[in-house]
Design an enzyme around this catalytic site. Structure first.
Site, PDB file in Angstrom:
ATOM      1  N   SER A   1      -0.037  -1.458  -7.244  1.00 14.64           N
ATOM      2  CA  SER A   1       0.980  -0.651  -6.578  1.00 14.64           C
ATOM      3  C   SER A   1       0.274   0.468  -5.815  1.00 14.64           C
ATOM      4  O   SER A   1      -0.941   0.618  -5.920  1.00 14.64           O
ATOM      5  CB  SER A   1       1.922  -0.043  -7.617  1.00 14.64           C
ATOM      6  OG  SER A   1       1.204   0.909  -8.383  1.00 14.64           O
ATOM      7  N   LYS A   2       1.039   1.232  -5.081  1.00 15.33           N
ATOM      8  CA  LYS A   2       0.473   2.349  -4.310  1.00 15.33           C
ATOM      9  C   LYS A   2      -0.338   3.282  -5.204  1.00 15.33           C
ATOM     10  O   LYS A   2      -1.383   3.781  -4.811  1.00 15.33           O
ATOM     11  CB  LYS A   2       1.601   3.153  -3.659  1.00 15.33           C
ATOM     12  CG  LYS A   2       2.192   2.438  -2.470  1.00 15.33           C
ATOM     13  CD  LYS A   2       2.448   3.419  -1.322  1.00 15.33           C
ATOM     14  CE  LYS A   2       2.751   2.683  -0.037  1.00 15.33           C
ATOM     15  NZ  LYS A   2       4.142   2.313   0.118  1.00 15.33           N
ATOM     16  N   ARG A   3       0.155   3.464  -6.399  1.00 19.46           N
ATOM     17  CA  ARG A   3      -0.507   4.330  -7.376  1.00 19.46           C
ATOM     18  C   ARG A   3      -1.951   3.876  -7.627  1.00 19.46           C
ATOM     19  O   ARG A   3      -2.844   4.679  -7.874  1.00 19.46           O
ATOM     20  CB  ARG A   3       0.326   4.265  -8.659  1.00 19.46           C
ATOM     21  CG  ARG A   3      -0.182   4.963  -9.873  1.00 19.46           C
ATOM     22  CD  ARG A   3       0.923   4.922 -10.935  1.00 19.46           C
ATOM     23  NE  ARG A   3       1.311   3.543 -11.265  1.00 19.46           N
ATOM     24  CZ  ARG A   3       0.734   2.834 -12.228  1.00 19.46           C
ATOM     25  NH1 ARG A   3      -0.253   3.342 -12.922  1.00 19.46           N
ATOM     26  NH2 ARG A   3       1.152   1.602 -12.498  1.00 19.46           N
TER      27      ARG A   3
END
Ligand code: GLU
Length: 475
Positions: free
Chosen positions: A242-244
């Site tokens: 994910s972006k994280r």
């Protein structure tokens, strides 16, 4: 392999070139290069609502920055709709496709029924064998593949192995919607065939599509290209990327100051390995790449590992090359354009070149490199970091005042002359060298650590150095 290998990268321009896409492109590129073949680029822009010019530009730009070149002009899928319809006509004529007049409501009913019975939703084939004379007037038909109902469809995958799907699990998929637009499943097959693609390398999330596409190839009487479905990329915690975790576009990695060569090296290791080799050049990767060495388990993306690898690349890049890369990268780095302007104005590019060997030892990214060079970029009066501020006690500031007077008297502004002056003053004042050199560093750079302080004096030049010392000196 003796055939002429043709691979393709086929992004949908609904977003930027994310890290998974970049890795898919890299594997296609390495595979093609390793076998003297070609990699083509196809922009799958059939989703008109979500495809944007901006995304197309970002994908081309991202690939170019990463050094992943493609052969010939990019192919745009939407522009080929007439050819996709032609292939459907061929299947209709051969009795391998049929017109389906089921309404949206009927399809919805099939879906709810399947759901109620706990089965995957599928079309029930109600128009499969009905004569054309049953066709309702005034209603446009979708065209479906007359898929085999018995036996199985086999995908002999170069990574996943032999994947067997019972045909009863695959329903008659739509080839052409009732508004005449081709479906993704059809377009991919026709384009790959027409482009002469020999090897389809893409994410394992396309594996079910591979079985459906195989059925379309068979209906068209075309040879199925070889397939390689590569594992997905997860975050370091094993969860879907994910972006994280850093599931960002290529341009974000450029802005974070990564070198394309380091990113290529890192991405190559996401799913592929060559023995225990972790650090290798792109040439070596091309030489070694073998699709059979791609594993099946999900790869883990770890930004900290990428940073460390990038640091290695920074240190081992020759100084002149690193400087050229830095220059070319500044427009994209945070505060970079401003830094470039300052270096132009102050004429401190040569000073930066001189400081580079020391700076690159301490920087994992170009962003950190620029940060280390701030003393050459920032204008007076310098902002002091707290640790530097703490070094500037009253005694230290008084010493700096004396030092400024001494340095003023130096006729030849060199590291050795400056060093002599600093040592002499420290001795006279009865303090250790560090008690003078550290405040001097704080005054000149605003930091507690920097390249060798006498080199800094030379890099900044007489006037700027004296100015910065006097800014902090107090008598
Ligand atoms: N356009 C698809 C995607 O971006 C790839 C299709 C393919 O590689 O066959 O996921």
């Amino acid at each position: 392999m003796t055939e002429n290998v043709v691979t393709r990268f086929a992004p949908s321009p609904t977003g930027f070139l994310h890290i998974g896409g970049a890795r898919t492109a890299l594997f296609n590129w390495l595979f093609a290069k390793s076998l003297g073949g070609k990699m083509l680029l196809r922009i799958e822009d059939t989703d008109r609502a979500r495809s944007t010019e901006e995304a197309i530009a970002a994908i081309l730009d991202g690939l170019t920055w990463l050094g992943l070149d493609w052969d010939g002009e990019p192919i745009f899928q939407f522009a080929r709709a007439a050819r996709h319809r032609e292939a459907v006509e061929q299947m209709l004529a051969a009795g391998r496709a049929y017109r389906c007049y089921a309404t949206a409501q009927e399809l919805e009913e099939m879906r709810s029924l399947a759901q109620a019975e706990g089965r995957p939703p599928r079309y029930d084939g109600r128009w499969r064998d009905r004569p054309e004379s049953d066709a309702p007037t005034g209603r446009a038909a979708a065209i479906r593949l007359k898929a085999p109902t018995e036996g199985e469809t086999v995908v002999d995958d170069l990574v996943q192995g032999r994947v067997v799907i019972p045909n009863k699990d695959l329903d008659d998929l739509v080839l052409l919607r009732s508004d005449g637009t081709p479906t993704y499943m059809l377009a991919v097959v026709v384009d790959d065939h027409d482009m002469g693609v020999t090897h389809v390398i893409r994410g394992v999330d396309h594996l079910t599509n591979a079985a459906r596409q195989t059925q379309i190839y068979e209906a068209l009487g075309w040879a199925v290209p070889k397939m390689a479905h590569i594992p997905l990329i997860h975050g370091p915690d094993g969860a879907k990327l994910s972006k994280r975790h850093g599931a960002l576009g290529a341009e974000a990695y450029r802005e974070m100051g990564f070198l394309p060569a380091a990113l290529r090296n890192y991405l190559a290791r996401l799913g592929w390995s060559h023995g225990d080799d972790e650090i290798f050049s792109t040439e070596q990767a091309i030489e070694w790449f073998d699709i059979r060495d791609v594993g099946r388990s999900a790869a883990r993306f770890d930004l900290a590992k990428l940073s460390n690898l990038n640091g290695h690349y920074m240190r081992s890049t020759p100084d002149d090359e690193l400087l050229a890369t830095l220059k070319a990268s500044l427009p994209y780095l945070p505060g970079g354009p401003e830094a470039a302007r300052r270096l132009d104005e102050t004429g401190r590019w040569p000073a930066l070149a001189t400081a580079l060997p020391g700076l690159k030892e301490r920087a994992k990214t170009l962003v950190e490199l620029v940060d280390g060079a701030r003393f050459l970029i920032d204008a007076r009066p310098l902002a002091l970091e707290p640790a530097a501020e703490a070094l500037l006690t009253d005694d230290a500031r008084a010493l700096l005042a004396k030092l400024a007077d001494r340095l003023e008297g130096i006729t030849d502004w060199s590291a050795s002359a400056a060093e002599d002056a600093v040592r002499a003053l420290a001795e006279e004042a009865g303090v250790k060298l560090g008690a003078l050199a550290q405040p001097l560093r704080a005054a000149l750079t605003g930091r507690k650590t920097s390249p060798g302080i006498f080199d800094v004096l030379v890099a900044l030049g007489r006037e700027e150095s004296l100015g910065r010392i006097r800014d902090q000196a107090r008598s």
